[in-house]
Design a protein around this motif. Structure first.
Motif, PDB file in Angstrom:
ATOM      1  N   MET A 263       0.836  -1.211   0.000  1.00  0.00           N
ATOM      2  CA  MET A 263       0.000   0.000   0.000  1.00  0.00           C
ATOM      3  C   MET A 263       0.868   1.257   0.000  1.00  0.00           C
ATOM      4  SD  MET A 263      -3.484  -0.523   1.956  1.00  0.00           S
ATOM      5  CE  MET A 263      -4.864  -1.204   1.142  1.00  0.00           C
ATOM      6  N   GLU A 264       1.955   1.211   0.761  1.00  0.00           N
ATOM      7  CA  GLU A 264       2.880   2.365   0.742  1.00  0.00           C
ATOM      8  C   GLU A 264       3.368   2.627  -0.680  1.00  0.00           C
ATOM      9  OE1 GLU A 264       6.263   2.034   3.494  1.00  0.00           O
ATOM     10  OE2 GLU A 264       4.827   1.258   4.955  1.00  0.00           O
ATOM     11  N   ALA A 265       3.535   1.550  -1.443  1.00  0.00           N
ATOM     12  CA  ALA A 265       4.040   1.700  -2.813  1.00  0.00           C
ATOM     13  C   ALA A 265       2.935   2.105  -3.789  1.00  0.00           C
ATOM     14  CB  ALA A 265       4.674   0.385  -3.268  1.00  0.00           C
ATOM     15  N   GLY A 266       1.704   2.212  -3.297  1.00  0.00           N
ATOM     16  CA  GLY A 266       0.620   2.685  -4.161  1.00  0.00           C
ATOM     17  C   GLY A 266      -0.273   1.575  -4.713  1.00  0.00           C
ATOM     18  N   ILE A 267      -0.035   0.327  -4.278  1.00  0.00           N
ATOM     19  CA  ILE A 267      -0.951  -0.751  -4.711  1.00  0.00           C
ATOM     20  C   ILE A 267      -2.113  -0.734  -3.730  1.00  0.00           C
ATOM     21  CG2 ILE A 267      -1.203  -3.258  -4.977  1.00  0.00           C
ATOM     22  CD1 ILE A 267       1.766  -3.397  -5.650  1.00  0.00           C
ATOM     23  N   ASP A 268      -3.271  -0.234  -4.143  1.00  0.00           N
ATOM     24  CA  ASP A 268      -4.309  -0.088  -3.126  1.00  0.00           C
ATOM     25  C   ASP A 268      -5.344  -1.202  -3.109  1.00  0.00           C
ATOM     26  OD1 ASP A 268      -5.280   0.826  -5.440  1.00  0.00           O
ATOM     27  OD2 ASP A 268      -5.769   2.852  -4.758  1.00  0.00           O
ATOM     28  N   ASP A 269      -5.221  -2.204  -3.995  1.00  0.00           N
ATOM     29  CA  ASP A 269      -6.046  -3.402  -3.858  1.00  0.00           C
ATOM     30  C   ASP A 269      -5.148  -4.515  -3.350  1.00  0.00           C
ATOM     31  OD1 ASP A 269      -8.321  -2.190  -4.740  1.00  0.00           O
ATOM     32  OD2 ASP A 269      -8.357  -3.155  -6.704  1.00  0.00           O
ATOM     33  N   VAL A 270      -5.375  -4.913  -2.104  1.00  0.00           N
ATOM     34  CA  VAL A 270      -4.559  -6.004  -1.560  1.00  0.00           C
ATOM     35  C   VAL A 270      -5.482  -7.104  -1.046  1.00  0.00           C
ATOM     36  CG1 VAL A 270      -2.627  -4.495  -0.937  1.00  0.00           C
ATOM     37  CG2 VAL A 270      -4.391  -4.983   0.768  1.00  0.00           C
ATOM     38  N   GLY A 271      -4.974  -8.350  -1.067  1.00  0.00           N
ATOM     39  CA  GLY A 271      -5.784  -9.489  -0.625  1.00  0.00           C
ATOM     40  C   GLY A 271      -5.113 -10.183   0.544  1.00  0.00           C
ATOM     41  N   ILE A 272      -5.900 -10.448   1.593  1.00  0.00           N
ATOM     42  CA  ILE A 272      -5.344 -11.179   2.743  1.00  0.00           C
ATOM     43  C   ILE A 272      -5.941 -12.586   2.759  1.00  0.00           C
ATOM     44  CG2 ILE A 272      -5.028  -9.050   4.072  1.00  0.00           C
ATOM     45  CD1 ILE A 272      -7.427  -9.847   5.811  1.00  0.00           C
ATOM     46  N   GLY A 273      -5.385 -13.460   3.590  1.00  0.00           N
ATOM     47  CA  GLY A 273      -5.931 -14.808   3.683  1.00  0.00           C
ATOM     48  C   GLY A 273      -5.270 -15.578   4.797  1.00  0.00           C
ATOM     49  N   ALA A 274      -5.932 -16.654   5.194  1.00  0.00           N
ATOM     50  CA  ALA A 274      -5.330 -17.587   6.159  1.00  0.00           C
ATOM     51  C   ALA A 274      -5.525 -18.979   5.587  1.00  0.00           C
ATOM     52  CB  ALA A 274      -6.011 -17.462   7.518  1.00  0.00           C
ATOM     53  N   LEU A 275      -4.553 -19.835   5.812  1.00  0.00           N
ATOM     54  CA  LEU A 275      -4.671 -21.218   5.336  1.00  0.00           C
ATOM     55  C   LEU A 275      -5.316 -22.026   6.460  1.00  0.00           C
ATOM     56  CD1 LEU A 275      -4.138 -23.440   3.279  1.00  0.00           C
ATOM     57  CD2 LEU A 275      -1.750 -23.504   4.021  1.00  0.00           C
ATOM     58  N   PHE A 276      -6.579 -22.362   6.284  1.00  0.00           N
ATOM     59  CA  PHE A 276      -7.302 -23.043   7.356  1.00  0.00           C
ATOM     60  C   PHE A 276      -6.892 -24.515   7.424  1.00  0.00           C
ATOM     61  CE2 PHE A 276      -9.632 -19.169   7.133  1.00  0.00           C
ATOM     62  CZ  PHE A 276     -10.058 -18.975   8.440  1.00  0.00           C
ATOM     63  N   GLY A 277      -6.553 -24.942   8.630  1.00  0.00           N
ATOM     64  CA  GLY A 277      -6.066 -26.312   8.823  1.00  0.00           C
ATOM     65  C   GLY A 277      -4.708 -26.290   9.505  1.00  0.00           C
TER      66      GLY A 277
END
Ligand code: SAM
Ligand code: SF4
Length: 468
Positions: A228-242
């Protein structure tokens, strides 16, 4: 080499999560109904509220949670579902994540990186099926640095065959430094995705050997801050369930969302919740005691939907067709289809275990999945209009929050779906799709006859050969 930054302290406090979950036990049904009502007003939940939803056990109250999630999805996203495909670029990796088939010490994997020619060929195959959005996936290796990744993005955008073109390229790769992300921004990246895998510090340490880059929890946790600091304002988060206790991970995802909102004024564009799959020569899957059942998976999806009403939710082809059918109405906005995750897997259209990271549960073609979606009444969308006109990050949220996904995205979705039906669909899917478009137009006519007319004019142009 990365310009490493060290972080003394981070925003995930394991003890706070345990305490919230403990306090949330045996929730009062009246309070749960108030929390559900807050979600239905499309307000992001606070951690203590999500913790209470996570502790609901009463079957009737759980049913109310599922029903609310379905309602919220319908109100915000309507029946539209966005399609994409993963494209694995290379499986070399310096890390040793215990659960992953690509880990460095796994001798059973054949290491391979697509050449420029092979990449073009894979993209042409995906375009010939009708795909418009890809997510490129890489192991973590010095040969997959920002320059290399930027070059692969350029190749994908430049590869156009017949009517085909890829209009949005997302990336799932190792966290970078700000300079690296700037190069990707320059190349026109859509979303940058990083899954924290597990938010629990101790488990993270055990599963990611400390002598590897990925062993650094905070470097990864703040990976999307740097994007985001670099200007990429669409970011995706996630967790690996298990990997760990699922309720803890849902709390981690919420804390991560709140951190991004508070720091950058906008939360993640998407959340992913992959479930662990078996991988070749990898014992982890059989050994983990944290595997998530389908019933708990339903709770995960519904509670995330209620907790973060405006965040896109991705369900991948790791899941079987039956599971996908059940989970999509609970809050999913994006799915992949026709996916192959072996390096070069689209050419052979084959399962290549020695080149795959794990096993997929849904191996159906894009056309088959789209047909099924039509039968359910779901509108396939390949729309990338927001991204192409620069409506990303908080600007996209300005559309989403007043409920305008229905006004903008459904009409755009219809147009991109029509293109798919004319250019790529089987006869059967085309018939089902045309019928669905008719139904959608009828719905629009009831609320906004002018809009219906405008869409019909554009559909006519598509019939005459015009493309977006
Ligand atoms: N190498 C980069 C990284 O680790 O961030 C990016 C690509 S990695 C191939 C993409 C994701 O695959 C990981 O973040 C992890 O969540 C997921 N993954 C790894 N092993 C898996 C397994 N056995 N089953 C399901 N998903 C898995
Ligand atoms: Fe490498 Fe990513 Fe697999 Fe870890 S999850 S072994 S970093 S490819």
């Amino acid at each position: 080499m990365y310009n490493f930054k060290t972080y003394d302290k981070d925003f995930i406090n394991d003890q706070e999560i345990f305490d919230l979950l403990e306090k949330g036990k045996n929730p009062d049904p009246a309070e749960i109904r108030n929390i559900i009502a807050k979600s239905l007003d499309k307000v992001r939940l606070e951690p203590q509220e999500t913790a209470k939803l996570l502790q609901v056990e009463d079957p009737d109250l759980l049913e109310e949670i599922f029903e609310a999630a379905r309602k919220l999805k319908q109100e915000i996203y309507g029946n539209r579902i966005v399609f994409f495909a993963p494209l694995y670029i290379g499986n070399k990796c310096v890390n040793n994540c215990l659960y992953c088939g690509f880990r460095k010490d796994n001798d059973a994997i054949v290491r391979k990186t697509l050449t420029a020619e092979e990449l073009k060929e894979q993209v042409e195959i995906l375009e010939s099926k009708g795909h418009k959005r890809l997510i490129l996936v890489y192991g973590e290796h010095t040969c997959y640095d920002a320059d290399f990744i930027a070059e692969t993005i350029n190749i994908v955008y430049e590869t156009k065959k017949d009517k085909g073109e890829i209009r949005r390229v997302n990336i799932n790769a190792a966290p970078m430094d700000v300079e690296g992300y700037k190069k990707l921004k320059e190349a026109g990246i859509g979303t940058f995705q990083i899954f924290q895998e597990t938010y629990n510090h101790d488990i993270y340490k055990k599963l990611h050997p400390q002598n590897t880059i990925k062993g650094d929890y905070s470097w990864r946790l703040y990976g999307l801050d740097r994007a985001m600091e670099a200007g990429i304002d669409d970011v995706g988060i996630g967790a690996l369930f298990g990997l760990y206790y699922w309720k803890f991970e849902v709390m981690g995802l919420l804390f991560h969302t709140i951190h991004l909102e508070e720091t950058f004024g906008v939360g993640p564009h998407t959340i992913s919740f992959p479930r662990i799959e078996p991988a070749i020569n990898t014992e982890f899957y059989d050994q983990t005691k944290y595997k998530v059942s389908d019933e708990d998976f339903k709770k995960i999806i519904s509670i995330i939907r209620l907790s973060v009403p405006y965040t896109g939710m991705i369900l991948t082809a790791r899941e079987s067709p039956e599971v996908r059918k059940e989970m999509i109405p609970l809050g999913i906005s994006q799915i992949d289809a026709g996916s192959r995750i072996g390096i070069g897997g689209y050419k052979k259209d084959d399962y290549i275990p020695e080149k795959e990271q794990f096993q997929l549960g849904d191996m159906r073609s894009l056309d088959e999945v789209i047909k099924e979606m039509c039968d359910f009444g779901y509108l396939t969308s390949f729309c990338t209009a927001c991204y192409r006109s620069g409506r990303t990050g908080d600007e996209f949220m300005d559309i989403a929050k007043p409920g305008n996904i229905q006004n903008f995205c459904i009409p755009n979705g219809i147009l991109t779906f029509k293109e798919y039906l004319l250019d790529y669909a089987s006869e059967e899917t085309r018939k089902a799709g045309e019928k669905l478009i008719e139904c959608e137009l009828e719905k629009i006519e009831n609320t906004n006859p002018e809009k219906k007319k405008m869409i019909e004019e554009k559909l006519k142009l598509i019939d005459e050969g015009k493309r977006d």
